[in-house]
Every structure is written in C-alpha cells, then in structure tokens.
Design a protein around this motif. Structure first.
Motif, PDB file in Angstrom:
ATOM      1  N   ALA A 176      74.328  70.436  52.171  1.00 57.85           N
ATOM      2  CA  ALA A 176      73.317  70.127  51.241  1.00 57.85           C
ATOM      3  C   ALA A 176      72.094  69.318  51.928  1.00 57.85           C
ATOM      4  O   ALA A 176      71.064  69.217  51.467  1.00 57.85           O
ATOM      5  N   ASN A 177      72.455  68.447  53.212  1.00 53.58           N
ATOM      6  CA  ASN A 177      71.664  67.858  53.734  1.00 53.58           C
ATOM      7  C   ASN A 177      70.842  68.593  55.044  1.00 53.58           C
ATOM      8  O   ASN A 177      70.350  68.140  55.864  1.00 53.58           O
ATOM      9  N   GLY A 178      71.393  69.969  54.974  1.00 50.20           N
ATOM     10  CA  GLY A 178      70.873  70.502  56.111  1.00 50.20           C
ATOM     11  C   GLY A 178      71.554  70.518  57.525  1.00 50.20           C
ATOM     12  O   GLY A 178      70.969  70.720  58.491  1.00 50.20           O
ATOM     13  N   VAL A 179      72.633  69.865  57.517  1.00 46.07           N
ATOM     14  CA  VAL A 179      73.432  69.732  58.698  1.00 46.07           C
ATOM     15  C   VAL A 179      74.573  70.665  58.994  1.00 46.07           C
ATOM     16  O   VAL A 179      75.507  70.828  58.158  1.00 46.07           O
ATOM     17  N   VAL A 180      74.353  71.700  59.699  1.00 48.54           N
ATOM     18  CA  VAL A 180      75.259  72.876  59.688  1.00 48.54           C
ATOM     19  C   VAL A 180      75.758  73.100  61.166  1.00 48.54           C
ATOM     20  O   VAL A 180      75.385  73.062  61.880  1.00 48.54           O
ATOM     21  N   LYS A 207      71.741  55.810  67.450  1.00 52.34           N
ATOM     22  CA  LYS A 207      71.197  56.972  68.181  1.00 52.34           C
ATOM     23  C   LYS A 207      72.429  57.446  69.206  1.00 52.34           C
ATOM     24  O   LYS A 207      72.671  56.193  69.992  1.00 52.34           O
ATOM     25  N   PHE A 208      72.774  58.275  69.392  1.00 51.30           N
ATOM     26  CA  PHE A 208      73.828  58.676  70.591  1.00 51.30           C
ATOM     27  C   PHE A 208      73.314  59.575  71.639  1.00 51.30           C
ATOM     28  O   PHE A 208      73.195  60.783  71.319  1.00 51.30           O
ATOM     29  N   ASP A 209      72.602  59.203  72.632  1.00 50.79           N
ATOM     30  CA  ASP A 209      72.233  59.898  73.540  1.00 50.79           C
ATOM     31  C   ASP A 209      73.165  60.383  74.570  1.00 50.79           C
ATOM     32  O   ASP A 209      74.396  60.070  74.436  1.00 50.79           O
ATOM     33  N   LYS A 256      80.507  70.000  52.475  1.00 52.06           N
ATOM     34  CA  LYS A 256      79.569  70.216  51.443  1.00 52.06           C
ATOM     35  C   LYS A 256      78.341  69.220  51.533  1.00 52.06           C
ATOM     36  O   LYS A 256      77.090  69.721  51.185  1.00 52.06           O
ATOM     37  N   ALA A 257      78.806  68.046  51.629  1.00 48.31           N
ATOM     38  CA  ALA A 257      77.524  67.002  51.704  1.00 48.31           C
ATOM     39  C   ALA A 257      76.446  67.307  52.939  1.00 48.31           C
ATOM     40  O   ALA A 257      75.299  67.271  52.722  1.00 48.31           O
ATOM     41  N   MET A 258      77.058  67.709  53.969  1.00 46.28           N
ATOM     42  CA  MET A 258      76.237  67.921  55.316  1.00 46.28           C
ATOM     43  C   MET A 258      75.515  69.129  54.880  1.00 46.28           C
ATOM     44  O   MET A 258      74.041  69.299  55.348  1.00 46.28           O
ATOM     45  N   VAL A 288      83.242  53.302  62.288  1.00 44.38           N
ATOM     46  CA  VAL A 288      82.676  52.142  61.548  1.00 44.38           C
ATOM     47  C   VAL A 288      81.880  52.511  60.377  1.00 44.38           C
ATOM     48  O   VAL A 288      82.080  51.703  59.448  1.00 44.38           O
ATOM     49  N   CYS A 289      80.983  53.200  60.541  1.00 39.92           N
ATOM     50  CA  CYS A 289      80.124  53.652  59.317  1.00 39.92           C
ATOM     51  C   CYS A 289      80.892  54.980  58.556  1.00 39.92           C
ATOM     52  O   CYS A 289      80.272  55.194  57.643  1.00 39.92           O
ATOM     53  N   HIS A 290      81.520  55.785  59.330  1.00 37.85           N
ATOM     54  CA  HIS A 290      81.916  57.016  58.388  1.00 37.85           C
ATOM     55  C   HIS A 290      83.567  56.949  58.431  1.00 37.85           C
ATOM     56  O   HIS A 290      84.135  57.896  59.018  1.00 37.85           O
ATOM     57  N   PRO A 299      69.286  61.062  64.941  1.00 38.70           N
ATOM     58  CA  PRO A 299      69.778  60.692  63.610  1.00 38.70           C
ATOM     59  C   PRO A 299      68.687  59.946  62.492  1.00 38.70           C
ATOM     60  O   PRO A 299      67.572  59.681  62.955  1.00 38.70           O
ATOM     61  N   GLY A 300      68.995  60.001  61.384  1.00 32.27           N
ATOM     62  CA  GLY A 300      68.144  59.512  60.144  1.00 32.27           C
ATOM     63  C   GLY A 300      68.270  57.907  60.321  1.00 32.27           C
ATOM     64  O   GLY A 300      68.793  57.085  61.197  1.00 32.27           O
ATOM     65  N   PRO A 301      67.528  57.227  59.221  1.00 37.63           N
ATOM     66  CA  PRO A 301      67.498  55.986  59.207  1.00 37.63           C
ATOM     67  C   PRO A 301      68.878  55.156  59.055  1.00 37.63           C
ATOM     68  O   PRO A 301      69.800  55.765  58.530  1.00 37.63           O
TER      69      PRO A 301
HETATM   70  C1  HEC Z   1      75.731  52.096  62.384  1.00 38.42           C
HETATM   71  C2  HEC Z   1      76.180  53.260  61.541  1.00 38.42           C
HETATM   72  C3  HEC Z   1      76.486  54.439  61.736  1.00 38.42           C
HETATM   73  C4  HEC Z   1      77.232  55.068  62.862  1.00 38.42           C
HETATM   74  C5  HEC Z   1      78.017  54.247  63.997  1.00 38.42           C
HETATM   75  C6  HEC Z   1      77.270  56.600  62.604  1.00 38.42           C
HETATM   76  N1  HEC Z   1      76.393  56.952  61.802  1.00 38.42           N
HETATM   77 FE1  HEC Z   1      76.383  58.753  60.922  1.00 38.42          FE
HETATM   78  N2  HEC Z   1      74.923  58.204  59.519  1.00 38.42           N
HETATM   79  C7  HEC Z   1      74.710  56.894  59.165  1.00 38.42           C
HETATM   80  C8  HEC Z   1      73.905  56.884  58.119  1.00 38.42           C
HETATM   81  C9  HEC Z   1      73.307  55.557  57.474  1.00 38.42           C
HETATM   82  C10 HEC Z   1      73.699  58.177  57.783  1.00 38.42           C
HETATM   83  C11 HEC Z   1      72.557  58.515  56.941  1.00 38.42           C
HETATM   84  C12 HEC Z   1      71.279  58.735  57.390  1.00 38.42           C
HETATM   85  C13 HEC Z   1      71.010  59.878  58.121  1.00 38.42           C
HETATM   86  O1  HEC Z   1      70.662  60.668  57.612  1.00 38.42           O
HETATM   87  O2  HEC Z   1      71.055  59.917  59.366  1.00 38.42           O
HETATM   88  C14 HEC Z   1      74.582  58.947  58.620  1.00 38.42           C
HETATM   89  C15 HEC Z   1      74.433  60.395  58.676  1.00 38.42           C
HETATM   90  C16 HEC Z   1      75.145  61.133  59.363  1.00 38.42           C
HETATM   91  C17 HEC Z   1      75.284  62.605  59.430  1.00 38.42           C
HETATM   92  C18 HEC Z   1      74.573  63.579  58.148  1.00 38.42           C
HETATM   93  C19 HEC Z   1      75.699  63.559  57.060  1.00 38.42           C
HETATM   94  C20 HEC Z   1      75.144  64.314  56.000  1.00 38.42           C
HETATM   95  O3  HEC Z   1      75.572  64.337  54.972  1.00 38.42           O
HETATM   96  O4  HEC Z   1      73.635  64.424  56.026  1.00 38.42           O
HETATM   97  C21 HEC Z   1      76.141  63.048  60.313  1.00 38.42           C
HETATM   98  C22 HEC Z   1      76.626  64.306  60.868  1.00 38.42           C
HETATM   99  C23 HEC Z   1      76.722  61.751  60.983  1.00 38.42           C
HETATM  100  N3  HEC Z   1      76.065  60.948  60.533  1.00 38.42           N
HETATM  101  C24 HEC Z   1      77.529  61.860  62.209  1.00 38.42           C
HETATM  102  C25 HEC Z   1      77.807  60.740  62.845  1.00 38.42           C
HETATM  103  C26 HEC Z   1      78.562  60.648  64.136  1.00 38.42           C
HETATM  104  C27 HEC Z   1      79.106  61.873  64.549  1.00 38.42           C
HETATM  105  C28 HEC Z   1      78.587  59.471  64.555  1.00 38.42           C
HETATM  106  C29 HEC Z   1      79.462  58.960  65.738  1.00 38.42           C
HETATM  107  C30 HEC Z   1      79.019  59.732  66.851  1.00 38.42           C
HETATM  108  C31 HEC Z   1      77.886  58.637  63.597  1.00 38.42           C
HETATM  109  N4  HEC Z   1      77.281  59.310  62.639  1.00 38.42           N
HETATM  110  C32 HEC Z   1      77.955  57.336  63.628  1.00 38.42           C
HETATM  111  C33 HEC Z   1      75.340  55.649  59.965  1.00 38.42           C
HETATM  112  C34 HEC Z   1      76.095  55.867  60.993  1.00 38.42           C
END
Ligand code: HEC
Length: 110
Positions: free
Chosen positions: A65-69, A87-89, A61-63, A43-45, A81-83
């Motif tokens: 740069a953002n310290g996600v390794v 959150k996936f617990d 590359k983006a990850m 949905v978001c990605h 997660p960030g803003p």
């Molecule tokens: C509601 C929307 C949403 C959903 C659903 C979502 N994300 Fe995100 N994701 C974001 C946003 C907004 C950010 C940027 C904020 C942050 O740093 O967390 C992000 C950042 C990330 C990042 C860091 C990327 C970077 O370049 O720094 C990763 C990895 C990530 N998501 C993985 C996941 C995974 C895996 C799932 C599913 C299990 C998921 N996300 C589901 C919105 C979402």
C-alpha cells in the motif's frame, strides 16, 4: 584429428571445473537475516510492526500500500528512509546484509 577433439573436450572440462570452483569460493556466506533484523530494526519494528507509524508496518500488505515492493523496495527504504527512521548506508549494512534482512522480512511478516 581424434586427438585434437579429445584435447578440446578436456579443455572444456577444465574450464568448467575452474569456473564452478571459482563461483563456489566467491559465493557470499549465508548471512543471518533474522539476527541482523533483531539488531538493527526490531527496536522500531518489533514482530514486523512499527511503534512510530502504525500505518507503516512491515507486513507485505502495508508495504504494498505504501509502494515498498519486494526485497529491492525494502533495501531502497533502508538506504533512503522516510521521516523518523534511521538511515542505513552501506557502511552500516553491506548490500548483502541489507538483502538478507529484506529476505527475512518478506518471508516472515505476511
Ligand atoms: C528509529 C526507528 C526505526 C528503525 C531502527 C528502523 N525503522 Fe523502518 N521505519 C521507521 C518509521 C518511523 C517508518 C515510517 C516512515 C517511513 O516511511 O520511512 C519506517 C518504515 C519502514 C518501512 C516501510 C514500511 C511501509 O509499510 O511502508 C520499511 C520497509 C522499513 N521501515 C524497514 C526497516 C528495516 C529493514 C530496518 C532495519 C535495517 C528499519 N526499518 C529500522 C522506523 C524505524
């Protein structure tokens, strides 16, 4: 003497068979990282992008740069997660499921 040696060898073989059989049955079944990603993250990605924060896509590359390794870094992000990211617990995604998703991300989005 010889008899003792033979029974020793047999014991080793039995142990080996038992342990390898055990690990085969306890091995986690292959999870579909792609399907889990589509369900929880796409949905978001979509296609590894990020519709909310375009600097935080899932490209390696983006990850980086953002310290996600690596797989560990991605799992850590799901757990904490960030803003604006859900959150996936462990109740939502088990460690195995989280890992399967992370592996899918690493191999799919360059
Ligand atoms: C509601 C929307 C949403 C959903 C659903 C979502 N994300 Fe995100 N994701 C974001 C946003 C907004 C950010 C940027 C904020 C942050 O740093 O967390 C992000 C950042 C990330 C990042 C860091 C990327 C970077 O370049 O720094 C990763 C990895 C990530 N998501 C993985 C996941 C995974 C895996 C799932 C599913 C299990 C998921 N996300 C589901 C919105 C979402």
């Amino acid at each position: 003497m010889k008899k003792k040696l033979i029974s020793g060898v047999i014991a080793v073989i039995v142990c080996f068979a038992a342990s390898s059989g055990f690990s085969a049955t306890t091995k986690a079944k292959q999870l579909d990282g792609k399907a889990l990603f589509q369900k929880h993250c796409a949905v978001c990605h979509p296609n590894g992008g990020n519709i909310i924060n375009k600097n935080k896509t899932l490209s390696v590359k983006a990850m980086k740069a953002n310290g996600v390794v690596g797989v560990k870094g991605i799992v850590a992000k799901m757990r904490n997660p960030g803003p604006l990211m859900n959150k996936f617990d462990e109740k939502t995604l088990s460690n195995q499921e989280a890992k399967a998703i992370a592996e899918y991300i690493v191999k799919s989005f360059k």
